[in-house]
Design a protein around this motif. Sequence first.
Motif, PDB file in Angstrom:
ATOM      1  N   ILE A 207       0.846  -1.196   0.000  1.00 12.66           N
ATOM      2  CA  ILE A 207       0.000   0.000   0.000  1.00 12.66           C
ATOM      3  C   ILE A 207       0.886   1.252   0.000  1.00 12.66           C
ATOM      4  CG2 ILE A 207      -1.810   1.264   1.216  1.00 12.66           C
ATOM      5  CD1 ILE A 207      -2.778  -1.379   0.092  1.00 12.66           C
ATOM      6  N   ASP A 208       1.950   1.204   0.790  1.00 14.51           N
ATOM      7  CA  ASP A 208       2.954   2.271   0.789  1.00 14.51           C
ATOM      8  C   ASP A 208       4.331   1.614   0.817  1.00 14.51           C
ATOM      9  OD1 ASP A 208       4.598   4.439   1.069  1.00 14.51           O
ATOM     10  OD2 ASP A 208       3.500   5.348   2.744  1.00 14.51           O
ATOM     11  N   ALA A 209       4.892   1.423  -0.381  1.00 17.82           N
ATOM     12  CA  ALA A 209       6.164   0.701  -0.525  1.00 17.82           C
ATOM     13  C   ALA A 209       7.357   1.473   0.018  1.00 17.82           C
ATOM     14  CB  ALA A 209       6.395   0.344  -1.998  1.00 17.82           C
ATOM     15  N   ARG A 210       7.145   2.716   0.461  1.00 17.83           N
ATOM     16  CA  ARG A 210       8.260   3.502   1.011  1.00 17.83           C
ATOM     17  C   ARG A 210       8.610   3.065   2.427  1.00 17.83           C
ATOM     18  NH1 ARG A 210       5.608   9.275   0.555  1.00 17.83           N
ATOM     19  NH2 ARG A 210       3.969   8.008   1.551  1.00 17.83           N
ATOM     20  N   ARG A 211       7.697   2.378   3.088  1.00 17.59           N
ATOM     21  CA  ARG A 211       7.925   1.959   4.464  1.00 17.59           C
ATOM     22  C   ARG A 211       8.708   0.640   4.492  1.00 17.59           C
ATOM     23  NH1 ARG A 211       2.317   3.221   7.813  1.00 17.59           N
ATOM     24  NH2 ARG A 211       1.884   5.279   6.913  1.00 17.59           N
ATOM     25  N   SER A 212       9.712   0.563   5.333  1.00 16.61           N
ATOM     26  CA  SER A 212      10.532  -0.646   5.477  1.00 16.61           C
ATOM     27  C   SER A 212      10.860  -1.249   4.108  1.00 16.61           C
ATOM     28  CB  SER A 212       9.799  -1.688   6.328  1.00 16.61           C
ATOM     29  OG  SER A 212       9.455  -1.180   7.584  1.00 16.61           O
ATOM     30  N   PRO A 213      11.520  -0.483   3.249  1.00 18.07           N
ATOM     31  CA  PRO A 213      11.783  -0.963   1.886  1.00 18.07           C
ATOM     32  C   PRO A 213      12.596  -2.253   1.870  1.00 18.07           C
ATOM     33  CG  PRO A 213      13.110   0.980   2.390  1.00 18.07           C
ATOM     34  CD  PRO A 213      12.122   0.838   3.504  1.00 18.07           C
ATOM     35  N   LEU A 318      -0.890   6.371  -4.536  1.00 17.26           N
ATOM     36  CA  LEU A 318      -2.048   6.147  -3.667  1.00 17.26           C
ATOM     37  C   LEU A 318      -1.722   6.546  -2.235  1.00 17.26           C
ATOM     38  CD1 LEU A 318      -4.954   5.013  -3.600  1.00 17.26           C
ATOM     39  CD2 LEU A 318      -3.974   2.802  -2.969  1.00 17.26           C
ATOM     40  N   ALA A 319      -0.530   6.188  -1.778  1.00 16.79           N
ATOM     41  CA  ALA A 319      -0.126   6.509  -0.398  1.00 16.79           C
ATOM     42  C   ALA A 319      -0.019   8.010  -0.179  1.00 16.79           C
ATOM     43  CB  ALA A 319       1.204   5.825  -0.090  1.00 16.79           C
ATOM     44  N   LYS A 320       0.341   8.746  -1.225  1.00 17.67           N
ATOM     45  CA  LYS A 320       0.468  10.203  -1.127  1.00 17.67           C
ATOM     46  C   LYS A 320      -0.848  10.931  -1.369  1.00 17.67           C
ATOM     47  CE  LYS A 320       5.284  10.378  -2.780  1.00 17.67           C
ATOM     48  NZ  LYS A 320       6.144  10.861  -3.900  1.00 17.67           N
ATOM     49  N   GLY A 321      -1.902  10.186  -1.715  1.00 17.94           N
ATOM     50  CA  GLY A 321      -3.167  10.830  -2.045  1.00 17.94           C
ATOM     51  C   GLY A 321      -3.160  11.485  -3.404  1.00 17.94           C
ATOM     52  N   GLU A 322      -2.322  10.971  -4.318  1.00 15.78           N
ATOM     53  CA  GLU A 322      -2.165  11.593  -5.635  1.00 15.78           C
ATOM     54  C   GLU A 322      -2.517  10.668  -6.797  1.00 15.78           C
ATOM     55  OE1 GLU A 322       1.890  12.844  -5.742  1.00 15.78           O
ATOM     56  OE2 GLU A 322       1.681  14.241  -4.050  1.00 15.78           O
ATOM     57  N   TYR A 323      -3.071   9.486  -6.505  1.00 15.72           N
ATOM     58  CA  TYR A 323      -3.384   8.553  -7.590  1.00 15.72           C
ATOM     59  C   TYR A 323      -4.597   9.054  -8.370  1.00 15.72           C
ATOM     60  CZ  TYR A 323      -3.877   4.191 -10.172  1.00 15.72           C
ATOM     61  OH  TYR A 323      -3.932   3.254 -11.183  1.00 15.72           O
ATOM     62  N   ARG A 324      -4.408   9.174  -9.677  1.00 16.99           N
ATOM     63  CA  ARG A 324      -5.498   9.597 -10.560  1.00 16.99           C
ATOM     64  C   ARG A 324      -5.849   8.475 -11.519  1.00 16.99           C
ATOM     65  NH1 ARG A 324      -7.247  14.696 -10.243  1.00 16.99           N
ATOM     66  NH2 ARG A 324      -5.988  16.160  -9.009  1.00 16.99           N
ATOM     67  N   TYR A 325      -7.061   7.962 -11.361  1.00 19.80           N
ATOM     68  CA  TYR A 325      -7.584   6.915 -12.230  1.00 19.80           C
ATOM     69  C   TYR A 325      -7.740   7.469 -13.640  1.00 19.80           C
ATOM     70  CZ  TYR A 325     -11.258   3.911 -14.234  1.00 19.80           C
ATOM     71  OH  TYR A 325     -12.012   3.118 -15.054  1.00 19.80           O
ATOM     72  N   MET A 342      -9.045  -4.722   7.495  1.00 19.04           N
ATOM     73  CA  MET A 342      -8.074  -5.513   8.246  1.00 19.04           C
ATOM     74  C   MET A 342      -6.791  -5.625   7.437  1.00 19.04           C
ATOM     75  SD  MET A 342      -8.353  -9.367   9.868  1.00 19.04           S
ATOM     76  CE  MET A 342      -7.052  -9.975  10.950  1.00 19.04           C
ATOM     77  N   THR A 343      -5.656  -5.485   8.097  1.00 16.95           N
ATOM     78  CA  THR A 343      -4.364  -5.653   7.437  1.00 16.95           C
ATOM     79  C   THR A 343      -3.591  -6.759   8.152  1.00 16.95           C
ATOM     80  OG1 THR A 343      -3.380  -3.904   8.813  1.00 16.95           O
ATOM     81  CG2 THR A 343      -4.225  -3.271   6.645  1.00 16.95           C
ATOM     82  N   ALA A 360      -2.662   1.289   4.958  1.00 19.86           N
ATOM     83  CA  ALA A 360      -4.072   1.419   4.565  1.00 19.86           C
ATOM     84  C   ALA A 360      -4.892   2.077   5.666  1.00 19.86           C
ATOM     85  CB  ALA A 360      -4.638   0.041   4.229  1.00 19.86           C
ATOM     86  N   HIS A 361      -4.534   1.842   6.917  1.00 20.71           N
ATOM     87  CA  HIS A 361      -5.276   2.444   8.036  1.00 20.71           C
ATOM     88  C   HIS A 361      -5.117   3.968   8.055  1.00 20.71           C
ATOM     89  CE1 HIS A 361      -6.378  -1.353  10.005  1.00 20.71           C
ATOM     90  NE2 HIS A 361      -5.182  -1.791   9.655  1.00 20.71           N
TER      91      HIS A 361
END
Length: 410
Positions: A207-213, A318-325, A342-343, A360-361
Amino acid sequence: MLYALVEMNRAAMAPLRLQAKATASFWSSSMNPARDTDAGRAIAAAANVFERATRYYGKPEWQIDSTEIDGRSHAVMPVTAWSSPWCQLVHFETAGAPENRPDLIIVAPLSGHYATLLRGTVEAFLPTHNVYITDWTDARMAPIWFGRFDLDDYIDHIQDMLGFLGAGAHVLAVCQPGPPVLAAISMMAEDGSDALPATMTFMGSPIDARRSPTVPNVLAEERSLDWFRSKMIHTVPLPWAGAGRRVYPGFIQLSSFMHMNWDRHVDAQHRFFEHLIEGDEDGAEKHQAFYDEYLSVLDLTEEFYIQTIERVFQKALLAKGEYRYRDQRLVKPEAISSVGLMTVEGELDDISGIGQTQAAHDLCTSIPGALKEDYVQPGVGHYGVFNGSKFRQQIVPRVIKFQQHVTKAR
Protein backbone atom coordinates in the motif's frame (compact mmCIF):
# COMPACT_ATOMS: atom_id res chain seq x y z
CA MET A 1 15.65 -11.62 -28.54
CA LEU A 2 15.85 -12.92 -24.96
CA TYR A 3 12.39 -14.50 -25.07
CA ALA A 4 13.19 -16.24 -28.37
CA LEU A 5 16.51 -17.49 -26.97
CA VAL A 6 14.76 -18.93 -23.91
CA GLU A 7 12.31 -20.77 -26.15
CA MET A 8 15.15 -22.03 -28.37
CA ASN A 9 17.02 -23.28 -25.32
CA ARG A 10 13.91 -25.06 -24.07
CA ALA A 11 13.51 -26.75 -27.45
CA ALA A 12 17.21 -27.67 -27.62
CA MET A 13 17.01 -29.30 -24.19
CA ALA A 14 14.00 -31.42 -25.14
CA PRO A 15 16.01 -34.47 -26.37
CA LEU A 16 18.17 -34.46 -23.24
CA ARG A 17 15.10 -34.05 -21.06
CA LEU A 18 13.39 -37.02 -22.74
CA GLN A 19 16.55 -39.07 -22.34
CA ALA A 20 16.71 -38.20 -18.63
CA LYS A 21 13.05 -39.13 -18.21
CA ALA A 22 13.67 -42.48 -19.89
CA THR A 23 16.76 -43.05 -17.74
CA ALA A 24 14.85 -42.32 -14.53
CA SER A 25 12.06 -44.66 -15.62
CA PHE A 26 14.53 -47.47 -16.48
CA TRP A 27 16.52 -47.30 -13.26
CA SER A 28 13.44 -47.01 -11.04
CA SER A 29 11.50 -49.78 -12.79
CA SER A 30 10.50 -52.79 -10.70
CA MET A 31 11.72 -54.93 -13.61
CA ASN A 32 15.28 -53.66 -13.17
CA PRO A 33 17.25 -55.90 -10.75
CA ALA A 34 19.66 -53.02 -10.05
CA ARG A 35 16.84 -50.70 -8.99
CA ASP A 36 17.59 -50.91 -5.26
CA THR A 37 21.35 -50.71 -5.51
CA ASP A 38 23.18 -47.53 -4.48
CA ALA A 39 24.21 -46.91 -8.08
CA GLY A 40 20.70 -47.52 -9.43
CA ARG A 41 19.05 -45.14 -6.98
CA ALA A 42 21.71 -42.47 -7.58
CA ILE A 43 21.33 -42.63 -11.38
CA ALA A 44 17.52 -42.50 -11.17
CA ALA A 45 17.65 -39.61 -8.72
CA ALA A 46 20.10 -37.59 -10.83
CA ALA A 47 18.04 -38.14 -13.97
CA ASN A 48 14.87 -37.12 -12.14
CA VAL A 49 16.44 -33.90 -10.80
CA PHE A 50 17.76 -32.99 -14.27
CA GLU A 51 14.40 -33.63 -15.96
CA ARG A 52 12.51 -31.48 -13.47
CA ALA A 53 15.08 -28.68 -13.63
CA THR A 54 14.77 -28.36 -17.41
CA ARG A 55 11.07 -28.98 -18.05
CA TYR A 56 8.42 -26.38 -18.92
CA TYR A 57 5.87 -25.91 -16.15
CA GLY A 58 2.43 -25.06 -17.48
CA LYS A 59 -0.57 -23.70 -15.62
CA PRO A 60 -1.31 -25.97 -12.62
CA GLU A 61 -4.70 -27.49 -11.87
CA TRP A 62 -6.61 -26.46 -8.76
CA GLN A 63 -6.63 -29.99 -7.33
CA ILE A 64 -9.33 -29.10 -4.81
CA ASP A 65 -11.85 -31.93 -4.93
CA SER A 66 -13.50 -31.66 -1.53
CA THR A 67 -13.71 -29.76 1.73
CA GLU A 68 -14.89 -30.68 5.21
CA ILE A 69 -17.74 -28.77 6.82
CA ASP A 70 -18.93 -29.70 10.32
CA GLY A 71 -17.26 -33.09 10.06
CA ARG A 72 -18.77 -33.96 6.68
CA SER A 73 -16.99 -34.09 3.34
CA HIS A 74 -18.44 -32.03 0.49
CA ALA A 75 -17.44 -32.24 -3.16
CA VAL A 76 -15.91 -29.08 -4.64
CA MET A 77 -15.99 -28.07 -8.30
CA PRO A 78 -14.18 -24.96 -9.62
CA VAL A 79 -16.30 -23.24 -12.27
CA THR A 80 -16.07 -19.91 -14.06
CA ALA A 81 -18.70 -17.55 -12.65
CA TRP A 82 -17.67 -14.39 -14.54
CA SER A 83 -15.06 -13.73 -17.18
CA SER A 84 -13.38 -11.24 -19.48
CA PRO A 85 -10.48 -11.74 -21.90
CA TRP A 86 -8.14 -10.86 -19.03
CA CYS A 87 -9.60 -12.68 -16.04
CA GLN A 88 -11.81 -15.53 -14.95
CA LEU A 89 -13.61 -15.32 -11.63
CA VAL A 90 -13.43 -18.91 -10.41
CA HIS A 91 -16.17 -20.05 -8.05
CA PHE A 92 -15.56 -23.14 -5.92
CA GLU A 93 -19.02 -24.66 -5.92
CA THR A 94 -19.45 -26.83 -2.84
CA ALA A 95 -22.12 -29.51 -3.06
CA GLY A 96 -24.51 -29.58 -0.12
CA ALA A 97 -22.85 -26.71 1.72
CA PRO A 98 -24.91 -24.44 3.99
CA GLU A 99 -26.53 -21.65 2.00
CA ASN A 100 -25.75 -18.96 4.59
CA ARG A 101 -21.98 -18.95 4.02
CA PRO A 102 -20.76 -15.41 3.19
CA ASP A 103 -19.21 -14.65 -0.18
CA LEU A 104 -15.43 -14.23 -0.18
CA ILE A 105 -13.51 -13.00 -3.22
CA ILE A 106 -9.78 -13.67 -3.02
CA VAL A 107 -7.95 -11.26 -5.30
CA ALA A 108 -4.86 -13.14 -6.44
CA PRO A 109 -1.70 -11.23 -7.34
CA LEU A 110 -0.83 -10.56 -10.96
CA SER A 111 2.90 -10.63 -10.38
CA GLY A 112 4.29 -13.71 -12.08
CA HIS A 113 2.56 -16.73 -10.57
CA TYR A 114 -0.82 -18.25 -11.33
CA ALA A 115 -3.74 -17.92 -8.93
CA THR A 116 -3.21 -21.58 -7.97
CA LEU A 117 -0.33 -20.40 -5.78
CA LEU A 118 -3.17 -19.47 -3.40
CA ARG A 119 -4.59 -23.00 -3.38
CA GLY A 120 -3.94 -23.23 0.36
CA THR A 121 -5.68 -19.89 0.89
CA VAL A 122 -8.77 -21.15 -0.91
CA GLU A 123 -8.79 -24.44 1.00
CA ALA A 124 -8.54 -22.65 4.35
CA PHE A 125 -11.68 -20.57 3.74
CA LEU A 126 -13.84 -23.15 1.94
CA PRO A 127 -15.38 -24.61 5.12
CA THR A 128 -16.75 -21.21 6.18
CA HIS A 129 -17.15 -19.18 2.96
CA ASN A 130 -18.56 -19.25 -0.53
CA VAL A 131 -15.16 -18.73 -2.18
CA TYR A 132 -14.30 -16.97 -5.43
CA ILE A 133 -10.83 -16.15 -6.76
CA THR A 134 -9.47 -14.04 -9.60
CA ASP A 135 -7.61 -16.13 -12.20
CA TRP A 136 -5.69 -13.64 -14.33
CA THR A 137 -4.81 -14.30 -17.98
CA ASP A 138 -1.25 -15.11 -18.97
CA ALA A 139 -0.24 -12.29 -21.34
CA ARG A 140 1.70 -14.67 -23.60
CA MET A 141 -1.63 -16.41 -24.25
CA ALA A 142 -3.46 -13.15 -25.03
CA PRO A 143 -3.62 -12.36 -28.79
CA ILE A 144 -2.73 -8.79 -29.62
CA TRP A 145 -6.34 -8.11 -30.67
CA PHE A 146 -7.30 -8.40 -26.98
CA GLY A 147 -5.86 -4.89 -26.72
CA ARG A 148 -4.18 -3.32 -23.69
CA PHE A 149 -4.46 -4.30 -20.05
CA ASP A 150 -3.06 -1.80 -17.56
CA LEU A 151 -3.37 -0.96 -13.87
CA ASP A 152 -6.58 1.01 -14.37
CA ASP A 153 -8.08 -1.90 -16.30
CA TYR A 154 -7.26 -4.04 -13.28
CA ILE A 155 -9.21 -1.59 -11.11
CA ASP A 156 -12.15 -1.82 -13.53
CA HIS A 157 -12.10 -5.61 -13.23
CA ILE A 158 -12.25 -5.46 -9.43
CA GLN A 159 -15.26 -3.15 -9.56
CA ASP A 160 -17.00 -5.31 -12.16
CA MET A 161 -16.49 -8.49 -10.14
CA LEU A 162 -17.70 -6.86 -6.93
CA GLY A 163 -20.72 -5.64 -8.85
CA PHE A 164 -21.33 -9.21 -10.00
CA LEU A 165 -21.22 -10.54 -6.42
CA GLY A 166 -23.33 -7.73 -4.96
CA ALA A 167 -23.28 -6.02 -1.58
CA GLY A 168 -21.91 -7.64 1.54
CA ALA A 169 -19.13 -9.79 0.13
CA HIS A 170 -15.73 -9.99 1.81
CA VAL A 171 -12.58 -9.09 -0.12
CA LEU A 172 -9.17 -10.63 0.56
CA ALA A 173 -6.32 -9.06 -1.44
CA VAL A 174 -2.99 -10.88 -1.34
CA CYS A 175 0.19 -8.89 -2.03
CA GLN A 176 0.20 -6.94 -5.34
CA PRO A 177 -3.60 -6.32 -5.56
CA GLY A 178 -3.62 -4.14 -2.44
CA PRO A 179 -3.32 -0.72 -4.11
CA PRO A 180 -5.71 -1.35 -7.04
CA VAL A 181 -8.28 -3.07 -4.80
CA LEU A 182 -8.19 -0.16 -2.36
CA ALA A 183 -8.54 2.25 -5.28
CA ALA A 184 -11.51 0.33 -6.69
CA ILE A 185 -13.38 0.26 -3.39
CA SER A 186 -12.55 3.93 -2.76
CA MET A 187 -14.23 4.98 -6.00
CA MET A 188 -17.19 2.69 -5.36
CA ALA A 189 -17.65 4.27 -1.92
CA GLU A 190 -17.44 7.79 -3.31
CA ASP A 191 -20.01 6.89 -5.98
CA GLY A 192 -22.38 5.40 -3.40
CA SER A 193 -22.27 1.97 -5.04
CA ASP A 194 -24.80 -0.58 -3.80
CA ALA A 195 -22.21 -3.36 -4.32
CA LEU A 196 -19.77 -2.31 -1.60
CA PRO A 197 -18.16 -5.24 0.24
CA ALA A 198 -18.61 -5.74 3.97
CA THR A 199 -14.87 -5.99 4.64
CA MET A 200 -11.55 -5.68 2.85
CA THR A 201 -8.48 -7.53 4.10
CA PHE A 202 -5.02 -6.76 2.75
CA MET A 203 -2.26 -9.32 3.26
CA GLY A 204 1.39 -8.45 2.62
CA SER A 205 0.42 -5.62 0.24
CA PRO A 206 2.55 -2.66 -0.89
CA ILE A 207 0.00 0.00 0.00
CA ASP A 208 2.95 2.27 0.79
CA ALA A 209 6.16 0.70 -0.52
CA ARG A 210 8.26 3.50 1.01
CA ARG A 211 7.93 1.96 4.46
CA SER A 212 10.53 -0.65 5.48
CA PRO A 213 11.78 -0.96 1.89
CA THR A 214 12.88 -4.44 0.82
CA VAL A 215 15.25 -5.51 -1.96
CA PRO A 216 12.52 -5.40 -4.66
CA ASN A 217 11.42 -1.95 -3.42
CA VAL A 218 14.96 -0.56 -3.57
CA LEU A 219 15.50 -1.95 -7.08
CA ALA A 220 12.26 -0.35 -8.29
CA GLU A 221 13.30 3.03 -6.88
CA GLU A 222 16.92 2.98 -8.08
CA ARG A 223 16.22 2.16 -11.74
CA SER A 224 14.53 4.44 -14.27
CA LEU A 225 11.44 3.45 -16.22
CA ASP A 226 13.58 3.42 -19.37
CA TRP A 227 15.84 0.84 -17.70
CA PHE A 228 12.85 -1.37 -16.90
CA ARG A 229 11.55 -1.04 -20.46
CA SER A 230 14.90 -1.95 -22.01
CA LYS A 231 15.90 -4.73 -19.58
CA MET A 232 12.64 -6.29 -18.44
CA ILE A 233 10.24 -5.97 -21.37
CA HIS A 234 10.41 -8.47 -24.24
CA THR A 235 8.31 -9.58 -27.20
CA VAL A 236 6.39 -12.86 -27.08
CA PRO A 237 7.62 -15.11 -29.91
CA LEU A 238 5.76 -17.68 -31.96
CA PRO A 239 4.11 -20.14 -31.44
CA TRP A 240 2.47 -18.54 -28.39
CA ALA A 241 -0.98 -17.04 -28.95
CA GLY A 242 0.29 -13.68 -27.72
CA ALA A 243 3.08 -13.52 -30.31
CA GLY A 244 4.07 -9.90 -30.94
CA ARG A 245 2.81 -8.64 -27.56
CA ARG A 246 5.29 -6.76 -25.37
CA VAL A 247 5.42 -8.35 -21.91
CA TYR A 248 7.31 -8.70 -18.68
CA PRO A 249 8.10 -12.43 -18.89
CA GLY A 250 7.35 -14.64 -15.94
CA PHE A 251 10.72 -16.35 -16.25
CA ILE A 252 12.45 -13.06 -15.40
CA GLN A 253 10.32 -12.59 -12.30
CA LEU A 254 11.00 -16.19 -11.28
CA SER A 255 14.73 -15.74 -11.79
CA SER A 256 14.68 -12.61 -9.63
CA PHE A 257 12.84 -14.32 -6.78
CA MET A 258 15.07 -17.41 -6.89
CA HIS A 259 18.26 -15.36 -6.78
CA MET A 260 17.00 -13.59 -3.65
CA ASN A 261 17.20 -16.97 -1.87
CA TRP A 262 19.54 -18.88 -4.16
CA ASP A 263 21.23 -20.95 -1.44
CA ARG A 264 17.86 -22.06 -0.11
CA HIS A 265 16.74 -23.30 -3.55
CA VAL A 266 20.04 -25.10 -4.18
CA ASP A 267 19.76 -26.82 -0.80
CA ALA A 268 16.19 -27.82 -1.63
CA GLN A 269 17.32 -29.53 -4.84
CA HIS A 270 20.05 -31.35 -2.91
CA ARG A 271 17.54 -32.52 -0.30
CA PHE A 272 15.23 -33.67 -3.11
CA PHE A 273 18.10 -35.72 -4.56
CA GLU A 274 18.70 -37.28 -1.15
CA HIS A 275 14.98 -38.02 -0.64
CA LEU A 276 14.97 -39.93 -3.94
CA ILE A 277 18.07 -41.94 -3.06
CA GLU A 278 16.73 -42.77 0.41
CA GLY A 279 13.30 -43.69 -0.93
CA ASP A 280 11.64 -40.95 1.13
CA GLU A 281 8.52 -40.61 -1.00
CA ASP A 282 6.77 -38.15 1.32
CA GLY A 283 9.73 -35.75 1.29
CA ALA A 284 10.09 -36.03 -2.49
CA GLU A 285 6.37 -35.45 -3.06
CA LYS A 286 6.35 -32.32 -0.88
CA HIS A 287 9.30 -30.94 -2.85
CA GLN A 288 7.63 -31.73 -6.17
CA ALA A 289 4.31 -30.21 -5.12
CA PHE A 290 5.95 -26.95 -4.02
CA TYR A 291 8.18 -26.52 -7.07
CA ASP A 292 5.50 -27.60 -9.54
CA GLU A 293 3.64 -24.51 -8.35
CA TYR A 294 6.60 -22.20 -7.75
CA LEU A 295 8.14 -22.78 -11.19
CA SER A 296 4.85 -22.20 -13.03
CA VAL A 297 4.82 -18.56 -14.10
CA LEU A 298 2.84 -16.24 -16.36
CA ASP A 299 3.67 -13.05 -18.26
CA LEU A 300 2.40 -9.53 -17.51
CA THR A 301 1.55 -6.95 -20.14
CA GLU A 302 4.11 -4.18 -20.57
CA GLU A 303 1.67 -1.43 -19.66
CA PHE A 304 0.51 -3.14 -16.45
CA TYR A 305 4.05 -3.84 -15.28
CA ILE A 306 5.46 -0.39 -16.07
CA GLN A 307 2.50 1.43 -14.51
CA THR A 308 2.82 -0.69 -11.36
CA ILE A 309 6.53 0.11 -11.07
CA GLU A 310 5.90 3.81 -11.58
CA ARG A 311 2.67 4.41 -9.64
CA VAL A 312 3.06 1.95 -6.77
CA PHE A 313 6.79 1.61 -6.16
CA GLN A 314 8.44 4.75 -7.52
CA LYS A 315 5.87 7.46 -6.89
CA ALA A 316 3.64 5.79 -4.24
CA LEU A 317 0.74 7.79 -5.66
CA LEU A 318 -2.05 6.15 -3.67
CA ALA A 319 -0.13 6.51 -0.40
CA LYS A 320 0.47 10.20 -1.13
CA GLY A 321 -3.17 10.83 -2.05
CA GLU A 322 -2.17 11.59 -5.63
CA TYR A 323 -3.38 8.55 -7.59
CA ARG A 324 -5.50 9.60 -10.56
CA TYR A 325 -7.58 6.92 -12.23
CA ARG A 326 -7.16 7.20 -16.02
CA ASP A 327 -4.94 10.21 -15.22
CA GLN A 328 -8.08 12.19 -14.38
CA ARG A 329 -10.12 11.14 -11.34
CA LEU A 330 -8.42 11.48 -7.97
CA VAL A 331 -8.81 8.33 -5.86
CA LYS A 332 -9.93 9.09 -2.29
CA PRO A 333 -9.60 6.26 0.26
CA GLU A 334 -11.06 8.61 2.86
CA ALA A 335 -14.41 8.16 1.06
CA ILE A 336 -14.70 4.67 2.55
CA SER A 337 -16.64 4.74 5.80
CA SER A 338 -18.69 1.56 6.14
CA VAL A 339 -16.31 -1.16 4.88
CA GLY A 340 -14.33 -3.00 7.55
CA LEU A 341 -10.54 -2.85 7.12
CA MET A 342 -8.07 -5.51 8.25
CA THR A 343 -4.36 -5.65 7.44
CA VAL A 344 -2.12 -8.68 7.89
CA GLU A 345 1.68 -8.66 7.69
CA GLY A 346 4.44 -11.18 8.25
CA GLU A 347 7.19 -10.40 10.73
CA LEU A 348 9.87 -11.74 8.34
CA ASP A 349 8.37 -10.60 5.04
CA ASP A 350 11.19 -9.78 2.60
CA ILE A 351 8.83 -8.71 -0.21
CA SER A 352 6.43 -6.29 1.51
CA GLY A 353 8.13 -4.89 4.60
CA ILE A 354 6.45 -4.16 7.93
CA GLY A 355 4.27 -1.07 7.68
CA GLN A 356 3.61 -1.20 3.95
CA THR A 357 0.23 -2.89 4.42
CA GLN A 358 -0.57 -1.07 7.68
CA ALA A 359 -0.51 2.16 5.67
CA ALA A 360 -4.07 1.42 4.57
CA HIS A 361 -5.28 2.44 8.04
CA ASP A 362 -3.70 5.88 7.65
CA LEU A 363 -5.40 6.38 4.29
CA CYS A 364 -8.88 5.19 5.26
CA THR A 365 -9.51 7.92 7.83
CA SER A 366 -13.32 7.72 7.69
CA ILE A 367 -13.56 4.10 8.78
CA PRO A 368 -14.37 3.92 12.50
CA GLY A 369 -11.77 2.36 14.76
CA ALA A 370 -14.24 -0.38 15.70
CA LEU A 371 -14.20 -1.55 12.07
CA LYS A 372 -10.40 -1.70 11.80
CA GLU A 373 -7.86 -4.31 12.79
CA ASP A 374 -4.12 -4.76 12.20
CA TYR A 375 -2.26 -8.00 12.78
CA VAL A 376 1.42 -8.94 12.40
CA GLN A 377 2.06 -12.68 12.34
CA PRO A 378 5.27 -13.63 14.16
CA GLY A 379 7.72 -16.00 12.54
CA VAL A 380 6.50 -15.95 8.94
CA GLY A 381 7.78 -14.44 5.71
CA HIS A 382 5.81 -13.34 2.68
CA TYR A 383 4.56 -16.80 1.68
CA GLY A 384 3.53 -17.60 5.25
CA VAL A 385 1.10 -14.67 5.29
CA PHE A 386 -1.30 -16.55 3.02
CA ASN A 387 -0.23 -20.19 3.26
CA GLY A 388 1.13 -22.76 5.70
CA SER A 389 0.29 -23.94 9.21
CA LYS A 390 0.55 -20.56 10.96
CA PHE A 391 -1.70 -19.05 8.32
CA ARG A 392 -4.33 -21.75 8.86
CA GLN A 393 -4.10 -21.86 12.64
CA GLN A 394 -3.59 -18.21 13.55
CA ILE A 395 -4.36 -15.86 10.65
CA VAL A 396 -7.52 -17.44 9.21
CA PRO A 397 -9.42 -17.54 12.54
CA ARG A 398 -8.59 -13.85 13.12
CA VAL A 399 -9.82 -12.89 9.66
CA ILE A 400 -13.06 -14.82 10.12
CA LYS A 401 -13.64 -13.33 13.57
CA PHE A 402 -13.07 -9.83 12.20
CA GLN A 403 -15.51 -10.40 9.34
CA GLN A 404 -18.15 -11.67 11.72
CA HIS A 405 -17.63 -8.68 14.00
CA VAL A 406 -18.04 -6.20 11.15
CA THR A 407 -21.09 -8.01 9.78
CA LYS A 408 -22.82 -7.74 13.17
CA ALA A 409 -21.84 -4.10 13.58
CA ARG A 410 -23.17 -2.99 10.17
